[in-house]
Design a protein around this motif. Sequence first.
Motif, PDB file in Angstrom:
ATOM      1  N   HIS A 104       0.878  -1.173   0.000  1.00 50.74           N
ATOM      2  CA  HIS A 104       0.000   0.000   0.000  1.00 50.74           C
ATOM      3  C   HIS A 104       0.915   1.224   0.000  1.00 50.74           C
ATOM      4  O   HIS A 104       1.639   1.460   0.963  1.00 50.74           O
ATOM      5  CB  HIS A 104      -0.880  -0.028   1.256  1.00 50.74           C
ATOM      6  N   ILE A 105       0.895   1.931  -1.114  1.00 53.77           N
ATOM      7  CA  ILE A 105       1.700   3.158  -1.202  1.00 53.77           C
ATOM      8  C   ILE A 105       0.764   4.304  -1.543  1.00 53.77           C
ATOM      9  O   ILE A 105      -0.038   4.206  -2.475  1.00 53.77           O
ATOM     10  CB  ILE A 105       2.828   2.997  -2.240  1.00 53.77           C
ATOM     11  N   GLU A 106       0.823   5.351  -0.761  1.00 53.58           N
ATOM     12  CA  GLU A 106      -0.103   6.469  -0.960  1.00 53.58           C
ATOM     13  C   GLU A 106       0.676   7.761  -1.129  1.00 53.58           C
ATOM     14  O   GLU A 106       1.809   7.879  -0.657  1.00 53.58           O
ATOM     15  CB  GLU A 106      -1.058   6.576   0.233  1.00 53.58           C
ATOM     16  N   VAL A 107       0.046   8.703  -1.828  1.00 54.51           N
ATOM     17  CA  VAL A 107       0.727   9.955  -2.141  1.00 54.51           C
ATOM     18  C   VAL A 107      -0.051  11.129  -1.547  1.00 54.51           C
ATOM     19  O   VAL A 107      -1.271  11.225  -1.710  1.00 54.51           O
ATOM     20  CB  VAL A 107       0.866  10.139  -3.671  1.00 54.51           C
ATOM     21  N   GLN A 108       0.665  11.982  -0.848  1.00 54.65           N
ATOM     22  CA  GLN A 108       0.061  13.191  -0.276  1.00 54.65           C
ATOM     23  C   GLN A 108      -0.004  14.271  -1.344  1.00 54.65           C
ATOM     24  O   GLN A 108       1.003  14.561  -1.990  1.00 54.65           O
ATOM     25  CB  GLN A 108       0.929  13.693   0.888  1.00 54.65           C
ATOM     26  N   VAL A 109      -1.165  14.868  -1.523  1.00 52.86           N
ATOM     27  CA  VAL A 109      -1.251  16.010  -2.430  1.00 52.86           C
ATOM     28  C   VAL A 109      -1.738  17.251  -1.672  1.00 52.86           C
ATOM     29  O   VAL A 109      -2.393  17.150  -0.634  1.00 52.86           O
ATOM     30  CB  VAL A 109      -2.190  15.759  -3.650  1.00 52.86           C
ATOM     31  N   LEU A 110      -1.375  18.393  -2.210  1.00 52.83           N
ATOM     32  CA  LEU A 110      -1.861  19.683  -1.719  1.00 52.83           C
ATOM     33  C   LEU A 110      -2.302  20.471  -2.945  1.00 52.83           C
ATOM     34  O   LEU A 110      -1.530  20.598  -3.902  1.00 52.83           O
ATOM     35  CB  LEU A 110      -0.739  20.463  -1.033  1.00 52.83           C
ATOM     36  N   ALA A 111      -3.522  20.981  -2.904  1.00 54.63           N
ATOM     37  CA  ALA A 111      -4.006  21.785  -4.025  1.00 54.63           C
ATOM     38  C   ALA A 111      -4.660  23.043  -3.467  1.00 54.63           C
ATOM     39  O   ALA A 111      -5.326  22.981  -2.430  1.00 54.63           O
ATOM     40  CB  ALA A 111      -5.030  20.996  -4.838  1.00 54.63           C
ATOM     41  N   ASP A 112      -4.436  24.166  -4.117  1.00 54.35           N
ATOM     42  CA  ASP A 112      -5.112  25.371  -3.633  1.00 54.35           C
ATOM     43  C   ASP A 112      -6.410  25.587  -4.412  1.00 54.35           C
ATOM     44  O   ASP A 112      -6.784  24.761  -5.256  1.00 54.35           O
ATOM     45  CB  ASP A 112      -4.173  26.587  -3.668  1.00 54.35           C
ATOM     46  N   GLU A 113      -7.104  26.672  -4.125  1.00 53.24           N
ATOM     47  CA  GLU A 113      -8.402  26.904  -4.758  1.00 53.24           C
ATOM     48  C   GLU A 113      -8.257  27.699  -6.053  1.00 53.24           C
ATOM     49  O   GLU A 113      -9.215  28.239  -6.577  1.00 53.24           O
ATOM     50  CB  GLU A 113      -9.351  27.592  -3.753  1.00 53.24           C
ATOM     51  N   HIS A 114      -7.002  27.763  -6.551  1.00 54.74           N
ATOM     52  CA  HIS A 114      -6.755  28.526  -7.785  1.00 54.74           C
ATOM     53  C   HIS A 114      -6.164  27.632  -8.864  1.00 54.74           C
ATOM     54  O   HIS A 114      -5.526  28.112  -9.799  1.00 54.74           O
ATOM     55  CB  HIS A 114      -5.833  29.711  -7.482  1.00 54.74           C
ATOM     56  N   GLY A 115      -6.291  26.312  -8.688  1.00 52.98           N
ATOM     57  CA  GLY A 115      -5.872  25.379  -9.741  1.00 52.98           C
ATOM     58  C   GLY A 115      -4.438  24.881  -9.657  1.00 52.98           C
ATOM     59  O   GLY A 115      -3.973  24.190 -10.555  1.00 52.98           O
ATOM     60  N   HIS A 116      -3.730  25.212  -8.564  1.00 58.11           N
ATOM     61  CA  HIS A 116      -2.341  24.759  -8.439  1.00 58.11           C
ATOM     62  C   HIS A 116      -2.293  23.522  -7.540  1.00 58.11           C
ATOM     63  O   HIS A 116      -2.818  23.541  -6.420  1.00 58.11           O
ATOM     64  CB  HIS A 116      -1.510  25.910  -7.854  1.00 58.11           C
ATOM     65  N   CYS A 117      -1.666  22.460  -8.014  1.00 57.60           N
ATOM     66  CA  CYS A 117      -1.643  21.201  -7.257  1.00 57.60           C
ATOM     67  C   CYS A 117      -0.254  20.569  -7.307  1.00 57.60           C
ATOM     68  O   CYS A 117       0.349  20.492  -8.377  1.00 57.60           O
ATOM     69  CB  CYS A 117      -2.684  20.257  -7.853  1.00 57.60           C
ATOM     70  N   ILE A 118       0.244  20.137  -6.156  1.00 52.97           N
ATOM     71  CA  ILE A 118       1.544  19.451  -6.101  1.00 52.97           C
ATOM     72  C   ILE A 118       1.400  18.182  -5.251  1.00 52.97           C
ATOM     73  O   ILE A 118       0.406  18.001  -4.559  1.00 52.97           O
ATOM     74  CB  ILE A 118       2.650  20.353  -5.477  1.00 52.97           C
ATOM     75  N   HIS A 119       2.435  17.332  -5.316  1.00 50.16           N
ATOM     76  CA  HIS A 119       2.447  16.186  -4.395  1.00 50.16           C
ATOM     77  C   HIS A 119       3.647  16.294  -3.467  1.00 50.16           C
ATOM     78  O   HIS A 119       4.635  16.955  -3.782  1.00 50.16           O
ATOM     79  CB  HIS A 119       2.456  14.871  -5.169  1.00 50.16           C
TER      80      HIS A 119
ATOM     81  N   ALA B 265      -5.786  19.509   1.267  1.00 49.07           N
ATOM     82  CA  ALA B 265      -4.906  18.342   1.375  1.00 49.07           C
ATOM     83  C   ALA B 265      -5.701  17.076   1.101  1.00 49.07           C
ATOM     84  O   ALA B 265      -6.863  16.972   1.488  1.00 49.07           O
ATOM     85  CB  ALA B 265      -4.299  18.283   2.768  1.00 49.07           C
ATOM     86  N   GLY B 266      -5.080  16.123   0.442  1.00 52.33           N
ATOM     87  CA  GLY B 266      -5.748  14.852   0.168  1.00 52.33           C
ATOM     88  C   GLY B 266      -4.718  13.767  -0.055  1.00 52.33           C
ATOM     89  O   GLY B 266      -3.527  14.054  -0.216  1.00 52.33           O
ATOM     90  N   THR B 267      -5.177  12.518  -0.028  1.00 45.86           N
ATOM     91  CA  THR B 267      -4.254  11.398  -0.220  1.00 45.86           C
ATOM     92  C   THR B 267      -4.785  10.448  -1.266  1.00 45.86           C
ATOM     93  O   THR B 267      -5.937  10.014  -1.191  1.00 45.86           O
ATOM     94  CB  THR B 267      -4.051  10.629   1.103  1.00 45.86           C
ATOM     95  N   VAL B 268      -3.942  10.141  -2.240  1.00 47.09           N
ATOM     96  CA  VAL B 268      -4.317   9.181  -3.267  1.00 47.09           C
ATOM     97  C   VAL B 268      -3.617   7.862  -2.936  1.00 47.09           C
ATOM     98  O   VAL B 268      -2.397   7.816  -2.841  1.00 47.09           O
ATOM     99  CB  VAL B 268      -3.937   9.683  -4.669  1.00 47.09           C
ATOM    100  N   GLU B 269      -4.425   6.826  -2.709  1.00 44.16           N
ATOM    101  CA  GLU B 269      -3.870   5.522  -2.318  1.00 44.16           C
ATOM    102  C   GLU B 269      -3.700   4.623  -3.541  1.00 44.16           C
ATOM    103  O   GLU B 269      -4.601   4.529  -4.376  1.00 44.16           O
ATOM    104  CB  GLU B 269      -4.788   4.842  -1.296  1.00 44.16           C
ATOM    105  N   PHE B 270      -2.553   3.962  -3.596  1.00 43.20           N
ATOM    106  CA  PHE B 270      -2.249   3.076  -4.717  1.00 43.20           C
ATOM    107  C   PHE B 270      -1.899   1.676  -4.228  1.00 43.20           C
ATOM    108  O   PHE B 270      -1.369   1.495  -3.127  1.00 43.20           O
ATOM    109  CB  PHE B 270      -1.036   3.596  -5.503  1.00 43.20           C
ATOM    110  N   ILE B 271      -2.171   0.709  -5.087  1.00 34.88           N
ATOM    111  CA  ILE B 271      -1.665  -0.653  -4.924  1.00 34.88           C
ATOM    112  C   ILE B 271      -0.371  -0.706  -5.725  1.00 34.88           C
ATOM    113  O   ILE B 271      -0.340  -0.288  -6.884  1.00 34.88           O
ATOM    114  CB  ILE B 271      -2.667  -1.669  -5.518  1.00 34.88           C
ATOM    115  N   TYR B 272       0.698  -1.200  -5.089  1.00 35.96           N
ATOM    116  CA  TYR B 272       1.965  -1.352  -5.792  1.00 35.96           C
ATOM    117  C   TYR B 272       2.239  -2.849  -5.856  1.00 35.96           C
ATOM    118  O   TYR B 272       2.323  -3.514  -4.821  1.00 35.96           O
ATOM    119  CB  TYR B 272       3.056  -0.599  -5.020  1.00 35.96           C
ATOM    120  N   THR B 273       2.325  -3.396  -7.061  1.00 36.99           N
ATOM    121  CA  THR B 273       2.422  -4.855  -7.201  1.00 36.99           C
ATOM    122  C   THR B 273       3.882  -5.310  -7.144  1.00 36.99           C
ATOM    123  O   THR B 273       4.794  -4.512  -7.381  1.00 36.99           O
ATOM    124  CB  THR B 273       1.818  -5.337  -8.542  1.00 36.99           C
ATOM    125  N   PRO B 274       4.099  -6.605  -6.854  1.00 40.91           N
ATOM    126  CA  PRO B 274       5.479  -7.129  -6.834  1.00 40.91           C
ATOM    127  C   PRO B 274       6.160  -6.957  -8.195  1.00 40.91           C
ATOM    128  O   PRO B 274       7.379  -6.941  -8.286  1.00 40.91           O
ATOM    129  CB  PRO B 274       5.294  -8.614  -6.509  1.00 40.91           C
TER     130      PRO B 274
END
Length: 453
Positions: free
Chosen positions: A208-223, A272-281
């Motif tokens: 289980h690998i998840e990525v933290q993102v931050l986005a503002d209310e003006h369309g700018h988004c980073i991880h 702030a939000g988190t996108v969760e991913f499955i990372y396979t072998p």
Amino acid sequence: MFKKILIANRGEIAVRILRACREMGIAAVAVYSEADRESLHVRLADEAVCIGPGPSKDSYFNAANIAQAALITGAEAIHPGYGFLSEVASFAEICSTIGVKFIGPPPEAIEKMGDKATARATMKKAGVPTVPGSEGTLSSEQEAQRVAAKIGYPVVVKATAGGGGRGIRVVEDEDELLRVVKIAQAEALASFGNAEVYLEKYIRRMRHIEVQVLADEHGHCIHLGERECSIQTVRHQKVVEEAPSVSLTPALRKKIGDAAVKAAKAVGYANAGTVEFIYTPEGEFYFMEMNTRIQVEHPITEAVTGVDLVQWQIRIAAGEPLTLSQKDIAWNGHSIECRVTAQDPAKGFAPAAGTLSHVRLPGGLGVRVDTQIYGGYTVPPFYDSNLAKIIVWAPDRAQAIARMRSSLQEFHVEGSPTNISFLQRILADERYVNNEVSTAFLPQLMSEVGLAL
Ligand code: ADP
Ligand code: ADP
Ligand code: MG
């Protein structure tokens, strides 16, 4: 900037948010149930309002009482924390209706990601890889059989409204399928008020690998990079998390980070939000779900990036632009979090409640403890069993492990069983130390040492 914020939560996360408010010069209003009168978040707040009896449906889930508390105290914004009302789109709408800013994403984004089957479809359309599975929720028994045969067993049946590790069932073969789907639907209806389920291929030995993102209310988004959360109980509850994941190369980190940003942008995400991913072998990754809130394990990202995520949540909600760009984000050292709970490993991890007659917390260089407990604190029986999060930072993983072991040894609680000895077992296990783990590790370890859930 806001002058006053109401914190619609309890426990360690309420304390965490309170600290952010205080550092920013913002007054903090705590809300509490009758069972939480003596809780640390109430003691530390500038003002506190009782919102109902102990059971959370009558208090921390009571949107009307919380909204009234905000109006009475003149709070300009509400921070929902995690759990409770944090991912309830209608609560974000209520806030907007009464003119109080919800510190989180727009209700539309919560809705799009809150229904997991819809989220999968949205991601597929946006070009974010998803696990092979059904198109949307299952409409018939025949569809379940057809999809499972196509993707191959084992499969997982997931409640589209599920969360917190609940509503997930593994099916090994066709004989079990229809029975499990029926049970899952009934359970989902009872737990989440929504019987819809969908199918996914079960990925053995996934991380289980998840990525933290931050986005503002003006369309700018980073991880802000990833967290490795593969140390989970059989019931899919995270126990130990770390950042960064030593399984990723810089190229993969960029790829998974870009996918997370794409996912957030596809639903018009802000905050702030988190996108969760499955990372396979095999080194593939697939979108699993997005948590549209601050996450329990956010401090490990704070530790390696130096970015205060809760302060950014507040600034973004106040309409400020995110002044960090992707190239400002650098990862330094290694961080590990352990979740200390009032659970008895010897009794199937049964949750405990009671008065903690004595508490000794760990400390020292690179050690952070986020907690609501203190000597004399009574753990109420109504909520989750989290007592504290220990977060360590060190220049590398080996030193972080050593620091966590030392912290676990220092941590001492009297008056309630805890999972500390179990955490020590994990941190001492060679497979953990060598990073030879997947989500199958902890269930395996538990059966080896004769512990059952
Ligand atoms: P995160 O996704 O932030 O890592 P979890 O998946 O552990 O958080 O938990 C999601 C939500 O479920 C949280 O809001 C948490 O309060 C709640 N939760 C976690 N563990 C338990 C538990 N043992 N009992 C009840 N609720 C829980
Ligand atoms: P929740 O909303 O309860 O957090 P998730 O969809 O994030 O549900 O899944 C929780 C956990 O269940 C994952 O971290 C993973 O351990 C396990 N899981 C989910 N989907 C799969 C899958 N397709 N194959 C194997 N394990 C899975
Ligand atoms: Mg999840």
